[in-house]
Design a protein around this motif. Structure first.
Motif, short mmCIF file in Angstrom:
data_model
loop_
_atom_site.label_atom_id
_atom_site.label_comp_id
_atom_site.label_asym_id
_atom_site.label_seq_id
_atom_site.Cartn_x
_atom_site.Cartn_y
_atom_site.Cartn_z
N THR A 9 0.87 -1.17 0.00
CA THR A 9 0.00 0.00 0.00
C THR A 9 0.91 1.23 0.00
OG1 THR A 9 -1.76 -1.13 1.23
CG2 THR A 9 -1.77 1.28 1.25
N LEU A 10 0.87 1.98 -1.08
CA LEU A 10 1.81 3.07 -1.27
C LEU A 10 1.35 4.31 -0.51
CD1 LEU A 10 4.43 3.60 -2.89
CD2 LEU A 10 2.98 4.57 -4.70
N PHE A 11 2.25 4.89 0.27
CA PHE A 11 1.95 6.12 1.00
C PHE A 11 2.66 7.33 0.38
CE2 PHE A 11 0.19 3.18 3.86
CZ PHE A 11 -0.68 3.86 4.69
N TYR A 12 3.77 7.09 -0.30
CA TYR A 12 4.44 8.18 -1.03
C TYR A 12 5.42 7.57 -2.02
CZ TYR A 12 7.51 12.07 -2.20
OH TYR A 12 8.23 13.02 -2.89
N GLN A 13 5.46 8.15 -3.21
CA GLN A 13 6.49 7.80 -4.17
C GLN A 13 6.74 9.02 -5.05
OE1 GLN A 13 5.87 4.62 -7.21
NE2 GLN A 13 7.78 3.80 -6.41
N GLY A 14 7.98 9.48 -5.07
CA GLY A 14 8.28 10.65 -5.87
C GLY A 14 9.66 11.17 -5.54
N ILE A 15 9.93 12.37 -6.05
CA ILE A 15 11.20 13.03 -5.79
C ILE A 15 10.96 14.10 -4.73
CG2 ILE A 15 13.12 14.33 -6.78
CD1 ILE A 15 12.47 13.05 -9.46
N ASP A 16 11.31 13.79 -3.50
CA ASP A 16 11.16 14.74 -2.40
C ASP A 16 12.18 15.87 -2.58
OD1 ASP A 16 10.09 15.23 0.51
OD2 ASP A 16 12.27 15.42 0.63
N SER A 17 11.76 17.10 -2.28
CA SER A 17 12.62 18.25 -2.52
C SER A 17 13.87 18.24 -1.65
CB SER A 17 11.84 19.55 -2.29
OG SER A 17 11.36 19.61 -0.96
N GLU A 18 13.84 17.50 -0.54
CA GLU A 18 14.99 17.45 0.36
C GLU A 18 15.75 16.13 0.29
OE1 GLU A 18 13.78 18.53 4.32
OE2 GLU A 18 12.46 20.10 3.58
N LEU A 19 15.04 15.03 0.08
CA LEU A 19 15.66 13.71 0.18
C LEU A 19 15.89 13.02 -1.16
CD1 LEU A 19 13.74 12.25 3.26
CD2 LEU A 19 15.96 13.41 3.21
N GLY A 20 15.29 13.54 -2.23
CA GLY A 20 15.43 12.89 -3.53
C GLY A 20 14.39 11.79 -3.73
N GLN A 21 14.68 10.87 -4.65
CA GLN A 21 13.73 9.80 -5.00
C GLN A 21 13.49 8.91 -3.78
OE1 GLN A 21 12.36 9.36 -8.25
NE2 GLN A 21 10.98 7.96 -7.21
N LEU A 22 12.22 8.77 -3.41
CA LEU A 22 11.87 8.04 -2.19
C LEU A 22 10.53 7.35 -2.36
CD1 LEU A 22 12.39 7.48 0.90
CD2 LEU A 22 11.16 9.61 1.34
N SER A 23 10.43 6.13 -1.85
CA SER A 23 9.16 5.41 -1.80
C SER A 23 8.86 5.03 -0.36
CB SER A 23 9.20 4.14 -2.66
OG SER A 23 9.42 4.45 -4.02
N LYS A 24 7.62 5.23 0.05
CA LYS A 24 7.17 4.85 1.40
C LYS A 24 5.92 4.00 1.23
CE LYS A 24 7.55 8.04 4.63
NZ LYS A 24 7.54 9.33 5.39
N TYR A 25 5.98 2.76 1.73
CA TYR A 25 4.82 1.89 1.60
C TYR A 25 4.69 1.01 2.83
CZ TYR A 25 8.18 -1.74 0.09
OH TYR A 25 9.22 -2.63 0.01
N ALA A 26 3.53 0.36 2.94
CA ALA A 26 3.27 -0.55 4.06
C ALA A 26 2.71 -1.84 3.50
CB ALA A 26 2.30 0.08 5.06
N ARG A 27 2.90 -2.91 4.27
CA ARG A 27 2.40 -4.24 3.87
C ARG A 27 1.77 -4.90 5.08
NH1 ARG A 27 7.27 -7.64 1.56
NH2 ARG A 27 5.60 -8.89 0.65
N ILE A 28 0.88 -5.83 4.82
CA ILE A 28 0.29 -6.62 5.89
C ILE A 28 0.32 -8.08 5.47
CG2 ILE A 28 -2.10 -6.39 5.11
CD1 ILE A 28 -2.74 -5.99 8.17
N ARG A 29 0.80 -8.95 6.39
CA ARG A 29 1.00 -10.36 6.06
C ARG A 29 0.64 -11.21 7.27
NH1 ARG A 29 5.59 -7.76 4.43
NH2 ARG A 29 6.93 -8.62 6.03
N GLU A 30 0.65 -12.53 7.05
CA GLU A 30 0.52 -13.51 8.13
C GLU A 30 -0.74 -13.27 8.98
OE1 GLU A 30 4.09 -13.97 10.41
OE2 GLU A 30 5.36 -13.91 8.63
#
Length: 370
Positions: free
Chosen positions: A344-365
């Motif tokens: 489940t994607l929460f952020y994906q892009g080029i952050d103005s301070e950190l550069g290319q970044l992806s933030k996501y979460a998963r649920i399993r088990e």
């Protein structure tokens, strides 16, 4: 199914910081969207004009300070926000995790009763609100080994320094503002080696309670600096007692009990304290004398790095009343990774301070056994 939201007219992101990075703002909005779905309400623009009939559920970016002021927004109980509310600034930081040295100065609202009650859950250390008291605390702690200096407003271990001598403290103090120090404080703590850090937490939203233990992962940013890379959580439906029913290693059971003791002390000694999101970092490591020590480093009574995993767990428990336990994780990845199919994607892009970044979460088990 989402809970009925007959008492709330909407969910509002309450950004109280002077500056919020792009990636964090995007993730906060996604989190607010998910909480709105849980509550059965729309997410509203915070600039939308409020009426006397409006009752909002707030998602603040920081632990809120001053219950009287926030009561005007309708924030009075844990049903009114995803996060926490305290009476004085120092209560929102790791400053609460240690007592004062003898005869030290302190800010309004300070109580030694918290650290006294929670002492078995704490590492050895002191909180100070002046440079003079910092020197006193350092001299006392240095008798037993190196000391870690911890600015209370920094996150993820940033800004921390380890000193071996009293003289090494002076350049650190020189950079500190006396007025800010008097309000927020500074922590001096025994330095541990071979440290493991565990997370213990609980969230209460839309009539649901879930509790968890977990660990944090590190990654490297585009400059090669080691930074927070995500959290891996085992989440159960219910309170901390439900968490303690799991088969646990002794050090994990101790960490959960220490988090509970820390939280009980806060509830008892901090008037006006409310929180629907509670997260505690517990460190286990070795002292300079070779003793294994475990203690709560700090609390987070606001949305945090693990909150996207907390949200997915809440949604899973809401959707399946028979579900008792899940494994949920958050991931912060620099570059352009191939995302797992269950992300489940929460952020994906080029952050103005950190550069290319992806933030996501998963649920399993998923586990339905009781």
């Amino acid at each position: 199914m989402p809970a009925a939201c007959d008492s709330k007219t909407g969910v509002v992101l309450l950004d109280t910081r002077e500056h919020t990075p792009d990636h964090e703002h995007a993730a906060h909005l996604k989190l607010a969207d998910g909480l709105a779905q849980l509550l059965g309400c729309p997410r509203l623009d915070p600039a939308a004009p409020a009426t006397a009939a409006d009752r909002y559920y707030y998602v603040p970016t920081e632990t809120l300070v001053d219950p009287q002021r926030h009561a005007a927004l309708g924030i009075r109980t844990e049903q009114d926000l995803f996060g926490g509310l305290v009476a004085y600034p120092y209560m929102a930081t790791k400053a609460i995790s240690h007592p004062l040295p003898a005869d030290a100065s302190f800010p309004p609202g300070w109580t030694d009763a918290f650290a006294l009650q929670a002492s078995d859950a704490l590492l050895r250390g002191y909180t100070v609100f002046s440079k003079t008291d910092a020197r006193t605390a350092a001299r006392l702690l240095l008798l037993d080994g190196p000391v870690r200096i911890k600015p209370v407003l920094a996150c993820a271990g940033r800004g921390q320094q380890v000193i071996d001598t009293a003289d090494a403290l002076e350049p650190l103090l020189a950079d500190m503002d006396d007025q800010a120090l008097a309000v927020w404080g500074l922590v001096l703590e025994e330095d541990l080696s071979e440290v493991q850090t565990f997370s213990v937490g609980q969230v209460r939203v839309a009539g649901l309670t879930c509790s968890y233990h977990g660990t944090q992962q590190l990654t490297h940013d585009h400059q090669g600096t080691e930074v927070y890379g995500g959290s891996d959580l085992i989440v159960v439906r219910g309170d901390y007692q439900a968490l303690l029913q799991l088969p646990l290693e002794d050090h994990l059971r101790l960490a959960i009990n220490q988090a509970m003791a820390y939280e009980r002390a806060a509830e008892q000694h901090f008037p006006g304290f409310v929180a629907s999101r509670r997260n505690y970092d517990i460190a286990r490591g070795t002292t300079a004398q070779g003793h294994v020590r475990s203690g709560v480093l700090e609390q987070s009574w606001r949305l945090g790095g693990a909150s996207s995993a907390e949200l997915l767990a809440l949604q899973a428990f809401a959707d399946d009343p028979a579900l008792q336990r899940v494994r949920a994780s958050t991931h912060e990845v620099f570059g352009t990774p191939d995302l797992p199919t269950d992300a489940t994607l929460f952020y994906q892009g080029i952050d103005s301070e950190l550069g290319q970044l992806s933030k996501y979460a998963r649920i399993r088990e998923h586990d339905h056994s009781e």
